[in-house]
Write an enzyme that holds these catalytic residues in place. Structure first.
Site, short mmCIF file in Angstrom:
data_model
loop_
_atom_site.label_atom_id
_atom_site.label_comp_id
_atom_site.label_asym_id
_atom_site.label_seq_id
_atom_site.Cartn_x
_atom_site.Cartn_y
_atom_site.Cartn_z
NE ARG A 164 -1.57 -1.82 -6.24
CZ ARG A 164 -0.36 -1.34 -6.58
NH1 ARG A 164 0.65 -1.48 -5.73
NH2 ARG A 164 -0.17 -0.74 -7.74
CE LYS A 187 -2.36 -4.30 -8.95
NZ LYS A 187 -3.36 -3.77 -9.90
CG HIS A 255 -8.16 0.38 -4.56
ND1 HIS A 255 -6.89 -0.14 -4.37
CD2 HIS A 255 -8.12 1.00 -5.77
CE1 HIS A 255 -6.14 0.12 -5.43
NE2 HIS A 255 -6.86 0.82 -6.28
NE ARG A 258 -2.94 2.11 -5.12
CZ ARG A 258 -1.61 2.13 -5.24
NH1 ARG A 258 -0.84 2.29 -4.18
NH2 ARG A 258 -1.05 2.02 -6.44
CG HIS A 281 0.27 4.37 -10.57
ND1 HIS A 281 -0.45 5.54 -10.45
CD2 HIS A 281 -0.46 3.42 -9.94
CE1 HIS A 281 -1.57 5.31 -9.79
NE2 HIS A 281 -1.59 4.02 -9.48
CE1 TYR A 290 -6.09 8.56 -7.57
CE2 TYR A 290 -4.04 8.05 -8.69
CZ TYR A 290 -5.10 7.66 -7.90
OH TYR A 290 -5.18 6.36 -7.46
#
Length: 309
Positions: A164, A187, A255, A258, A281, A290
């Site tokens: 990110r 995150k 982004h 990524r 994730h 994806y």
């Protein structure tokens, strides 16, 4: 235009305490806190108007579902989209759960309310050729050679490691020279290990050699012209100019690099679980988006190769 409503001192204090509680949680960014605070403040103001006056925390936590639906209808009428309304409802539920825990109120009606159905948005990666072109061109619009080297280093790192933009710009002088495997805090404070390709290490090394600002362990690795931390908006602006020169779509953002990292890795035979770990994730379902992108591209190629009569 709706007339603003002053919240009662009790409710105002509760809102401030809740926001302070969010700030104390790992991974709650200031942008998230501001957005949640604005959403809940509008909700509380609506309820004050809707119910004919300000109320204490306990009655607000125990509101009937009809009042919550009235608020949601009001938000739709003022043009709020499904995704924004879902975010606002999430903020309201989070605040309500916290308020109910403090006051002992029964918040079942609010917490069980269903939000709007969302159509899942697929990631929008660049093509492999588009990603390469972006890496080659992004520095062309810079006025200073070292800034060109900086922008190239940042986007190469985003695409090469799936970072990110906030993660890339959180690196410091202590991270240089970049190792083959970089430890990233993402995150929620979750750490992960990501590989750093030789091209990315070389790009960062070239930038550091050209940068006029001293690289020290406690300072940001990527600098602005005046020596402070690089503003992510400047990276986005450099990519905007590059995509205009290259004829790439508006979705070619930091982004998107990524997304491109993950999609191209999957297309090359990458394991979905491994890609989940590389991206950080929490849920595999997020990474599975994806596979839908890959399938969509496959169908696009199929349609081009086998056009309908």
């Amino acid at each position: 235009m709706t007339t603003p409503v002053l919240l009662s001192p009790e409710v105002s204090a509760a809102l401030a305490d809740w926001l302070a509680h969010l700030r104390a949680l790992d991974g709650a960014s200031e942008n998230t806190i501001r957005a949640y605070g604005a959403d809940v403040a509008r909700y509380l103001g609506f309820m004050a108007r809707h119910r004919g006056g300000t109320e204490g925390v306990a009655p607000l936590a125990a509101l009937p579902v009809a009042d919550l639906r009235a608020w949601m209808a009001h938000e739709r009428d003022r043009g709020l989209g499904a995704r924004s309304l879902a975010r606002a409802l999430s903020a309201v539920k989070t605040f309500t759960a916290w308020a109910a825990d403090r006051s002992g109120a029964d918040a079942t009606a609010v917490l069980s309310a269903r939000g709007p159905k969302l159509k899942r948005r697929l990631p929008r990666p660049l093509s492999e050729d588009g990603a390469r072109a972006m890496l080659d061109d992004v520095g062309e619009g810079a006025r200073l050679p070292w800034v060109a080297a900086r922008d190239t280093a940042v986007v190469t790192l985003l695409y090469g490691s799936g970072l990110r933009i906030s993660e890339a710009l959180s690196l410091t002088g202590a991270d240089h020279p970049l190792p083959e495997v970089l430890r990233i805090r993402g995150k929620g404070g979750k750490e992960r290990l990501v590989p750093v390709l030789p091209a990315a290490r070389a790009a960062v090394t070239a930038y550091v050699a050209a940068c006029p600002h001293e690289m020290t362990a406690g300072e940001p690795l990527f600098r602005g012209v005046r020596g402070g931390a690089l503003n992510p908006r400047l990276v986005a602006l450099a990519m905007e100019k590059a995509r205009a020169r290259l004829g790439l779509p508006a979705s070619a953002t930091p982004h998107a690099l990524r997304h491109s990292f993950a999609t191209h890795l999957l297309a090359a035979g990458g394991d979905l679980r491994a890609i989940q770990e590389l991206l950080g994730h929490a849920s595999l379902s997020t990474t599975q988006g994806y596979t839908a992108v890959d399938a969509a591209r496959l169908m696009e190629v199929y349609e081009q190769a086998h056009p309908r009569a």
